[in-house]
Design a protein around this motif. Structure first.
Motif, PDB file in Angstrom:
ATOM      1  N   THR A  35     -36.906 -51.704  56.792  1.00 18.64           N
ATOM      2  CA  THR A  35     -36.341 -52.935  57.348  1.00 18.64           C
ATOM      3  C   THR A  35     -36.068 -52.791  58.841  1.00 18.64           C
ATOM      4  OG1 THR A  35     -35.320 -53.468  55.218  1.00 18.64           O
ATOM      5  CG2 THR A  35     -34.436 -54.581  57.183  1.00 18.64           C
ATOM      6  N   ALA A  36     -35.545 -51.625  59.227  1.00 15.37           N
ATOM      7  CA  ALA A  36     -35.237 -51.382  60.642  1.00 15.37           C
ATOM      8  C   ALA A  36     -36.508 -51.386  61.483  1.00 15.37           C
ATOM      9  CB  ALA A  36     -34.503 -50.050  60.800  1.00 15.37           C
ATOM     10  N   ASN A  37     -37.555 -50.756  60.958  1.00 22.36           N
ATOM     11  CA  ASN A  37     -38.810 -50.694  61.707  1.00 22.36           C
ATOM     12  C   ASN A  37     -39.532 -52.036  61.723  1.00 22.36           C
ATOM     13  OD1 ASN A  37     -38.606 -48.061  62.579  1.00 22.36           O
ATOM     14  ND2 ASN A  37     -39.644 -47.211  60.788  1.00 22.36           N
ATOM     15  N   GLN A  38     -39.348 -52.838  60.682  1.00 19.64           N
ATOM     16  CA  GLN A  38     -39.915 -54.183  60.697  1.00 19.64           C
ATOM     17  C   GLN A  38     -39.307 -55.002  61.826  1.00 19.64           C
ATOM     18  OE1 GLN A  38     -39.391 -55.880  56.790  1.00 19.64           O
ATOM     19  NE2 GLN A  38     -41.183 -54.836  55.930  1.00 19.64           N
ATOM     20  N   GLN A  39     -37.994 -54.836  62.025  1.00 24.38           N
ATOM     21  CA  GLN A  39     -37.325 -55.556  63.105  1.00 24.38           C
ATOM     22  C   GLN A  39     -37.849 -55.097  64.460  1.00 24.38           C
ATOM     23  OE1 GLN A  39     -33.060 -55.476  62.887  1.00 24.38           O
ATOM     24  NE2 GLN A  39     -32.775 -56.522  64.843  1.00 24.38           N
ATOM     25  N   LYS A  40     -38.063 -53.781  64.616  1.00 19.49           N
ATOM     26  CA  LYS A  40     -38.611 -53.256  65.866  1.00 19.49           C
ATOM     27  C   LYS A  40     -40.013 -53.807  66.108  1.00 19.49           C
ATOM     28  CE  LYS A  40     -36.063 -48.868  65.804  1.00 19.49           C
ATOM     29  NZ  LYS A  40     -36.187 -47.402  65.688  1.00 19.49           N
ATOM     30  N   ALA A  41     -40.799 -53.887  65.028  1.00 22.21           N
ATOM     31  CA  ALA A  41     -42.163 -54.404  65.155  1.00 22.21           C
ATOM     32  C   ALA A  41     -42.158 -55.858  65.605  1.00 22.21           C
ATOM     33  CB  ALA A  41     -42.900 -54.263  63.822  1.00 22.21           C
ATOM     34  N   GLU A  42     -41.256 -56.649  65.030  1.00 17.77           N
ATOM     35  CA  GLU A  42     -41.156 -58.062  65.407  1.00 17.77           C
ATOM     36  C   GLU A  42     -40.762 -58.201  66.882  1.00 17.77           C
ATOM     37  OE1 GLU A  42     -38.393 -59.709  62.688  1.00 17.77           O
ATOM     38  OE2 GLU A  42     -39.839 -59.885  61.038  1.00 17.77           O
ATOM     39  N   GLU A  43     -39.814 -57.378  67.328  1.00 17.56           N
ATOM     40  CA  GLU A  43     -39.381 -57.424  68.722  1.00 17.56           C
ATOM     41  C   GLU A  43     -40.519 -57.033  69.654  1.00 17.56           C
ATOM     42  OE1 GLU A  43     -36.058 -54.822  68.768  1.00 17.56           O
ATOM     43  OE2 GLU A  43     -34.678 -56.271  67.861  1.00 17.56           O
ATOM     44  N   TYR A  44     -41.304 -56.031  69.241  1.00 12.21           N
ATOM     45  CA  TYR A  44     -42.423 -55.579  70.079  1.00 12.21           C
ATOM     46  C   TYR A  44     -43.490 -56.665  70.189  1.00 12.21           C
ATOM     47  CZ  TYR A  44     -46.331 -52.799  71.797  1.00 12.21           C
ATOM     48  OH  TYR A  44     -47.385 -52.331  72.534  1.00 12.21           O
ATOM     49  N   VAL A  45     -43.766 -57.337  69.073  1.00  8.71           N
ATOM     50  CA  VAL A  45     -44.748 -58.425  69.085  1.00  8.71           C
ATOM     51  C   VAL A  45     -44.281 -59.548  70.011  1.00  8.71           C
ATOM     52  CG1 VAL A  45     -45.816 -60.246  67.694  1.00  8.71           C
ATOM     53  CG2 VAL A  45     -45.722 -57.916  66.820  1.00  8.71           C
ATOM     54  N   GLU A  46     -42.982 -59.858  69.980  1.00 11.47           N
ATOM     55  CA  GLU A  46     -42.438 -60.887  70.865  1.00 11.47           C
ATOM     56  C   GLU A  46     -42.630 -60.498  72.327  1.00 11.47           C
ATOM     57  OE1 GLU A  46     -41.094 -63.885  70.562  1.00 11.47           O
ATOM     58  OE2 GLU A  46     -41.510 -63.916  68.415  1.00 11.47           O
ATOM     59  N   GLU A  47     -42.390 -59.220  72.646  1.00  9.83           N
ATOM     60  CA  GLU A  47     -42.574 -58.740  74.019  1.00  9.83           C
ATOM     61  C   GLU A  47     -44.028 -58.875  74.452  1.00  9.83           C
ATOM     62  OE1 GLU A  47     -41.150 -54.759  74.266  1.00  9.83           O
ATOM     63  OE2 GLU A  47     -39.065 -55.293  73.874  1.00  9.83           O
ATOM     64  N   LEU A  48     -44.952 -58.540  73.536  1.00 15.52           N
ATOM     65  CA  LEU A  48     -46.375 -58.663  73.850  1.00 15.52           C
ATOM     66  C   LEU A  48     -46.756 -60.116  74.122  1.00 15.52           C
ATOM     67  CD1 LEU A  48     -48.070 -56.212  71.294  1.00 15.52           C
ATOM     68  CD2 LEU A  48     -47.811 -55.902  73.757  1.00 15.52           C
ATOM     69  N   LEU A  49     -46.220 -61.033  73.305  1.00  9.85           N
ATOM     70  CA  LEU A  49     -46.526 -62.446  73.494  1.00  9.85           C
ATOM     71  C   LEU A  49     -46.015 -62.958  74.841  1.00  9.85           C
ATOM     72  CD1 LEU A  49     -45.805 -63.939  69.946  1.00  9.85           C
ATOM     73  CD2 LEU A  49     -48.006 -63.833  71.101  1.00  9.85           C
ATOM     74  N   GLN A  50     -44.791 -62.568  75.186  1.00  5.71           N
ATOM     75  CA  GLN A  50     -44.219 -63.000  76.458  1.00  5.71           C
ATOM     76  C   GLN A  50     -45.012 -62.434  77.626  1.00  5.71           C
ATOM     77  OE1 GLN A  50     -40.044 -62.080  76.539  1.00  5.71           O
ATOM     78  NE2 GLN A  50     -39.582 -63.326  74.729  1.00  5.71           N
ATOM     79  N   SER A  51     -45.415 -61.174  77.518  1.00  4.91           N
ATOM     80  CA  SER A  51     -46.208 -60.549  78.564  1.00  4.91           C
ATOM     81  C   SER A  51     -47.553 -61.243  78.698  1.00  4.91           C
ATOM     82  CB  SER A  51     -46.414 -59.061  78.240  1.00  4.91           C
ATOM     83  OG  SER A  51     -47.291 -58.467  79.160  1.00  4.91           O
ATOM     84  N   GLN A  52     -48.134 -61.579  77.569  1.00  4.15           N
ATOM     85  CA  GLN A  52     -49.431 -62.249  77.570  1.00  4.15           C
ATOM     86  C   GLN A  52     -49.332 -63.621  78.219  1.00  4.15           C
ATOM     87  OE1 GLN A  52     -51.971 -62.001  73.947  1.00  4.15           O
ATOM     88  NE2 GLN A  52     -51.829 -64.226  73.938  1.00  4.15           N
ATOM     89  N   GLN A  53     -48.261 -64.355  77.917  1.00  2.56           N
ATOM     90  CA  GLN A  53     -48.090 -65.683  78.489  1.00  2.56           C
ATOM     91  C   GLN A  53     -47.847 -65.612  79.986  1.00  2.56           C
ATOM     92  OE1 GLN A  53     -44.930 -67.285  76.133  1.00  2.56           O
ATOM     93  NE2 GLN A  53     -46.243 -67.719  74.363  1.00  2.56           N
ATOM     94  N   SER A  54     -47.089 -64.604  80.434  1.00  7.52           N
ATOM     95  CA  SER A  54     -46.796 -64.489  81.864  1.00  7.52           C
ATOM     96  C   SER A  54     -48.019 -64.083  82.656  1.00  7.52           C
ATOM     97  CB  SER A  54     -45.673 -63.461  82.093  1.00  7.52           C
ATOM     98  OG  SER A  54     -46.085 -62.160  81.696  1.00  7.52           O
ATOM     99  N   ASN A  55     -49.007 -63.479  81.968  1.00 12.31           N
ATOM    100  CA  ASN A  55     -50.220 -63.041  82.650  1.00 12.31           C
ATOM    101  C   ASN A  55     -51.347 -64.061  82.563  1.00 12.31           C
ATOM    102  OD1 ASN A  55     -49.161 -60.568  83.452  1.00 12.31           O
ATOM    103  ND2 ASN A  55     -49.707 -59.567  81.526  1.00 12.31           N
TER     104      ASN A  55
END
Length: 229
Positions: free
Chosen positions: A76-96
């Motif tokens: 469960t803890a790692n699933q939350q980390k994975a979700e946060e990482y995916v969100e960071e990737l999406l934000q980075s992708q949108q800013s680029n």
């Protein structure tokens, strides 16, 4: 979404040929080939049979299978980390993301003096600024300076002007008078024009016709440049 890549990889992994599978499914080889090439997708009946032949779950053929399967195996803890990482990737992708900008030539450091007409503007230098949206329906672009037309027209914006005469009271015009250009609301009176600022701190100005004021044109739009000046 059905993945032809995962189908081919699984077939090769267990050492079956296209003919082997098509025979077991009792279909012709060309039909099976169309699945692996991505030209067609198996219907639900063939999909279930295909999963049985290749000894996998039906969901195995989904392109998202690995992502979902791996995610479900996380704590469960790692699933939350994975979700946060995916969100960071999406934000980075949108800013680029590459944003398309549209060039607008603006009269550069020019005081539009009385008597200038549209044809004469070609004699003067322009500088290129960029707008986030394509601009239409104007003839001249000029800088707005000062705060007399706040809060609508801000200093540092570009005014887009369509060269024409006076249309109606209360519209915003570019008016040339005494070697300066004013962007104001304009009202025609019996003996002259009355210029009105949107900023209430500025009093109205009256310009008699005998001073030969010239209307450069109607201000049809304005924007703050994304790049420029």
């Amino acid at each position: 979404m059905f993945s032809e890549i995962r189908l081919k990889e699984r077939r090769l992994a267990i050492g079956l040929s296209q003919v082997d599978i098509s025979n077991q499914l009792e279909i012709n080889r060309s039909s099976y080939c169309s699945w692996e090439s991505g030209r067609a997708k198996p219907n639900q009946k063939n999909l279930i049979a295909l999963a049985k032949v290749l000894d996998v779950d039906v969901a195995y053929f989904e392109s998202e299978y690995n992502i979902v399967n791996n995610f479900l195996q996380l704590t469960t803890a790692n699933q939350q980390k994975a979700e946060e990482y995916v969100e960071e990737l999406l934000q980075s992708q949108q800013s680029n993301k590459v944003i398309q900008l549209f060039p607008v030539p603006v009269l550069s450091d020019i005081a539009l003096s009385a008597g200038l007409g549209e044809a004469q503007f070609d004699e003067y230098e322009t500088e290129i600024v960029y707008s986030a949206a394509e601009q239409y329906g104007y003839d001249i672009a000029a800088w707005i300076e000062g705060d007399s037309m706040n809060p609508v027209y801000k200093s540092g914006e570009v005014a887009l002007i369509r060269t024409n005469g006076f249309d109606y009271d209360g519209a915003v015009y570019a008016l040339s008078w005494n070697d300066s250009v004013y962007i104001k609301q304009l009202y025609r009176e019996e003996t002259g024009f009355r210029m009105v600022s949107l900023n209430e701190d500025y009093p109205d100005k009256f310009i008699p016709y005998e001073d030969e004021p010239r209307i450069v044109g109607l201000v049809v739009s304005h924007f703050m440049p994304v790049v420029g000046r």
